[in-house]
Motif scaffolding. Structure first.
Motif, PDB file in Angstrom:
ATOM      1  N   GLY A  24       9.018   3.571   9.121  1.00 27.54           N
ATOM      2  CA  GLY A  24       9.193   2.128   9.249  1.00 27.54           C
ATOM      3  C   GLY A  24      10.154   1.546   8.239  1.00 27.54           C
ATOM      4  N   ILE A  25      10.549   2.344   7.232  1.00 26.91           N
ATOM      5  CA  ILE A  25      11.487   1.876   6.220  1.00 26.91           C
ATOM      6  C   ILE A  25      12.852   2.494   6.499  1.00 26.91           C
ATOM      7  N   ALA A  31       0.839  -1.207   0.000  1.00 23.56           N
ATOM      8  CA  ALA A  31       0.000   0.000   0.000  1.00 23.56           C
ATOM      9  C   ALA A  31       0.875   1.258   0.000  1.00 23.56           C
ATOM     10  N   ALA A  32       1.962   1.222   0.786  1.00 23.42           N
ATOM     11  CA  ALA A  32       2.877   2.368   0.814  1.00 23.42           C
ATOM     12  C   ALA A  32       3.556   2.557  -0.541  1.00 23.42           C
ATOM     13  N   LEU A  33       3.885   1.443  -1.173  1.00 20.89           N
ATOM     14  CA  LEU A  33       4.503   1.496  -2.501  1.00 20.89           C
ATOM     15  C   LEU A  33       3.546   2.139  -3.504  1.00 20.89           C
ATOM     16  N   LEU A  34       2.279   1.758  -3.446  1.00 18.69           N
ATOM     17  CA  LEU A  34       1.280   2.339  -4.347  1.00 18.69           C
ATOM     18  C   LEU A  34       1.122   3.835  -4.093  1.00 18.69           C
ATOM     19  N   ALA A  61      14.313  -1.794  12.439  1.00 16.42           N
ATOM     20  CA  ALA A  61      14.156  -2.907  13.380  1.00 16.42           C
ATOM     21  C   ALA A  61      12.778  -2.910  14.034  1.00 16.42           C
ATOM     22  N   ALA A  62      12.265  -1.753  14.394  1.00 17.71           N
ATOM     23  CA  ALA A  62      10.972  -1.690  15.064  1.00 17.71           C
ATOM     24  C   ALA A  62       9.856  -2.177  14.145  1.00 17.71           C
ATOM     25  N   ALA A  63       9.891  -1.764  12.897  1.00 16.70           N
ATOM     26  CA  ALA A  63       8.854  -2.169  11.950  1.00 16.70           C
ATOM     27  C   ALA A  63       8.910  -3.664  11.684  1.00 16.70           C
ATOM     28  N   SER A  91       5.608  -8.382  29.621  1.00 16.58           N
ATOM     29  CA  SER A  91       5.015  -7.119  30.065  1.00 16.58           C
ATOM     30  C   SER A  91       5.543  -5.920  29.286  1.00 16.58           C
ATOM     31  N   GLU A  92       6.560  -6.124  28.477  1.00 17.29           N
ATOM     32  CA  GLU A  92       7.165  -5.030  27.713  1.00 17.29           C
ATOM     33  C   GLU A  92       7.490  -5.531  26.319  1.00 17.29           C
ATOM     34  N   PHE A  93       7.355  -4.649  25.332  1.00 15.48           N
ATOM     35  CA  PHE A  93       7.671  -5.037  23.950  1.00 15.48           C
ATOM     36  C   PHE A  93       8.366  -3.871  23.266  1.00 15.48           C
ATOM     37  N   ALA A  94       9.631  -4.051  22.973  1.00 12.94           N
ATOM     38  CA  ALA A  94      10.440  -3.013  22.325  1.00 12.94           C
ATOM     39  C   ALA A  94      11.061  -3.597  21.052  1.00 12.94           C
ATOM     40  N   PRO A  95      10.297  -3.678  19.976  1.00 13.98           N
ATOM     41  CA  PRO A  95      10.767  -4.370  18.772  1.00 13.98           C
ATOM     42  C   PRO A  95      12.023  -3.771  18.163  1.00 13.98           C
ATOM     43  N   GLU A  96      12.321  -2.492  18.443  1.00  9.98           N
ATOM     44  CA  GLU A  96      13.523  -1.869  17.887  1.00  9.98           C
ATOM     45  C   GLU A  96      14.802  -2.509  18.432  1.00  9.98           C
TER      46      GLU A  96
END
Length: 554
Positions: free
Chosen positions: A79-80, A8-11, A97-99, A455-460
């Protein structure tokens, strides 16, 4: 960021670029028209797009120049992390990393639903498989279809299809007469008829018929005695087949009796329908289907000149019956010895006004061979001439048998090494995958004991190379399942699970969920627990689709 959001972002960046170059040129273009692929070399990024190559001609642009413009605009998307142009105009995309890491929470939150969708919701599928004659135990060919067919039903259902698993009960014809004669011979202590069935099971069934029949078998005429053995013997054998399949984790929604087609008027109904459609002709006193007009190599007799229905008449009546029951997709799984039937069956489909390979799909499975100590295993203790489903399960168990039968393409012959399947080592593919799943639970148990929770989520923080590789594979699961459903190939999920298990084991060796020694629990540990649990969920989802258990301890 999932692939749908990325498309969708590409479009979104392509539309204004296209309007600048050639207004209206890509009107109607949708995000689904811009598929993304995983680069074979992960050093090239997380995703790759050929959008510039695909659209360059429409926009009157140089593909690489267009790719550069798209890349520059896409790089500004949240996110990119980076976007690069490669070759003649490929676009390589790397997520931050977060995305990328956000996927772990998405999977855990979705649970058993991850990998499912409703894309096949308009498919009402009749899936016919096994359908072994009730004249003996299920042999290895039927066993392969039992594992593959049941897995395929699960996979199709996971994509929204309405699937009915059907067993065609062949209780009509010459093979049933031969079976009955074999039972009578065993009861009377006579040798097996030349065209009959051998094996210890025949004597077992004959004894059970004698014990079941409420009357004096010896007082009956030879014809009546054979009919008793036919009726009771077929019922006993079919009950045994159903019990064997149930123990193998395979149950059917419908057991359809072939004999009903010939007693209900279904054959005559099919002939009348084909006559209305203009595909019937009569010659030499027989009724024929003009199937050469529909791609067959010759026309087919439906009713013989003596008034008896030909075998093909049952196929016609059965297919029409399925379509009139509301199925818009009929899938039939046949053994390699039925390859010659495909042409006539697809001609039959066309004769009823349907689309071959759409309304009717034929899957052909090749032979299965068992090997032990480097030598083929050829004989069953009970069946005498073939190895049966029960034999295989007795040796290796249900999980190993099902997984071994489903992990290879049915287009190729399959050699199953019993020595490998009996090992509890990584050489055994089902053990390798199940152990990975059990290990995720062991990690979770140890984490709980050490005070690590979600209890914590830090995807980065998921920045290690093995984490990127593991997340990349997890992201692929929905696409793999959708493709396996589309091409009717469950083995693709098995091979995917083996790859995922390998990536998980490498991650486990490099990234700690539990702190070393007295070190404090940090966000990275809690976040890695999310990734661990997400991997376990995908392994479990995949194994469930194959009808294989996902043990929590091994």
């Amino acid at each position: 960021m999932d692939p749908e959001a990325l498309s969708a972002a590409l479009l979104d960046v392509i539309r204004p670029l296209a309007e600048q170059r050639r207004p209206g040129a890509i009107e109607g273009l949708a995000a689904s028209d811009l598929p993304l692929d995983r680069p074979k070399n992960r050093d090239h990024g997380d995703w790759a797009s050929n959008a510039a190559l695909k659209l360059a001609k429409q926009l009157g642009a140089n593909p690489r120049e267009l790719a550069g413009d798209i890349a520059a605009a896409l790089a500004e998307t949240p996110g990119i992390a980076s976007v690069e142009v490669a070759g003649p105009g490929f676009i390589n995309i790397r997520l931050d990393a977060a995305a990328a890491g956000a996927l772990a929470k998405t999977i855990v939150d979705a649970g058993a639903a991850f990998g499912t969708n409703e894309s096949l919701s308009d498919n009402v599928i009749n899936l016919e498989f096994v359908s072994a004659n009730p004249t003996g135990p299920i042999h290895l060919g039927g066993t392969r279809w039992a594992a593959v067919g049941d897995s395929l039903a699960r996979i199709l259902a996971s994509q929204g299809a309405q699937v009915t698993k059907e067993y065609y009960f062949n209780d009509h014809g010459a093979q049933i007469d031969r079976y009955a004669r074999s039972l009578v011979a065993a009861y009377e202590g006579q040798p097996t008829p030349e065209d009959g069935y051998g094996g210890a099971y025949i004597a077992e069934i004959a004894a059970r018929v004698a014990a079941t029949y409420d009357g004096d078998l010896d007082a009956l005429s030879a014809e009546d005695r054979q009919e008793v053995f036919r009726e009771i013997g077929v019922e006993l054998m079919f009950d045994e087949i159903k019990q064997t399949l149930h123990a193998f984790g395979v149950d059917f929604d419908v057991y359809f009796h072939e004999n009903d087609l010939h007693t209900s008027g279904a054959v005559e109904h099919a002939v009348d329908r084909l006559r209305e459609l203009g595909h019937i002709f009569e010659q030499d006193g027989a009724i024929w289907l003009r199937s050469t007009d529909l791609g067959d190599d010759r026309d087919r007799v439906i009713i013989r000149s003596n008034g008896e229905p030909a075998y093909f008449s049952g196929d016609l009546a059965y297919y029409l019956n399925k379509r009139e029951r509301g199925f818009n997709r009929c899938i039939i799984m046949l053994g390699a010895d039925h390859h010659g039937y495909v042409g006539r069956l697809q001609a039959m489909c066309a004769a009823f006004g349907d689309q071959p390979n759409v309304n009717l799909q034929i899957l052909i499975g090749q032979m299965v061979n068992l090997v032990k100590d480097g030598q083929p295993v050829r004989m069953s203790k009970r069946a005498g001439t073939v190895v049966t489903l029960d034999d295989l399960v007795e040796i290796v168990g249900v999980d190993a048998a099902r997984y071994a039968l489903v992990r290879s393409s049915t287009d190729s012959n399959l050699d199953i090494d019993l020595d490998v399947l009996q090992k509890r080592t990584n050489d055994n593919p089902v053990f390798y995958v199940q152990y990975a799943h059990a290990r995720t639970h062991n990690v979770a148990r140890n984490a709980a004991a050490s005070g690590v929770d979600r209890s914590e989520f830090a995807p980065e923080l998921l920045t290690h190379a093995t984490e990127s590789a593991l997340l990349g594979a997890l992201q692929e699961f929905p696409r793999i399942v959708a493709y396996a459903a589309e091409v009717r190939e469950p083995h693709r999920i098995a091979r995917y699970l083996e790859e995922l298990a390998g990536l998980f084991h490498r991650w486990y060796d490099n990234c700690r969920v539990i702190p070393l020694g007295d070190a404090p629990v940090e966000a990275v540990h809690r976040t890695r627990l999310w990734l661990n649990d997400a991997t376990g969920q995908v392994l479990r989802n995949g194994l469930t689709m194959l009808g294989v258990s996902a043990p929590e301890r091994m």
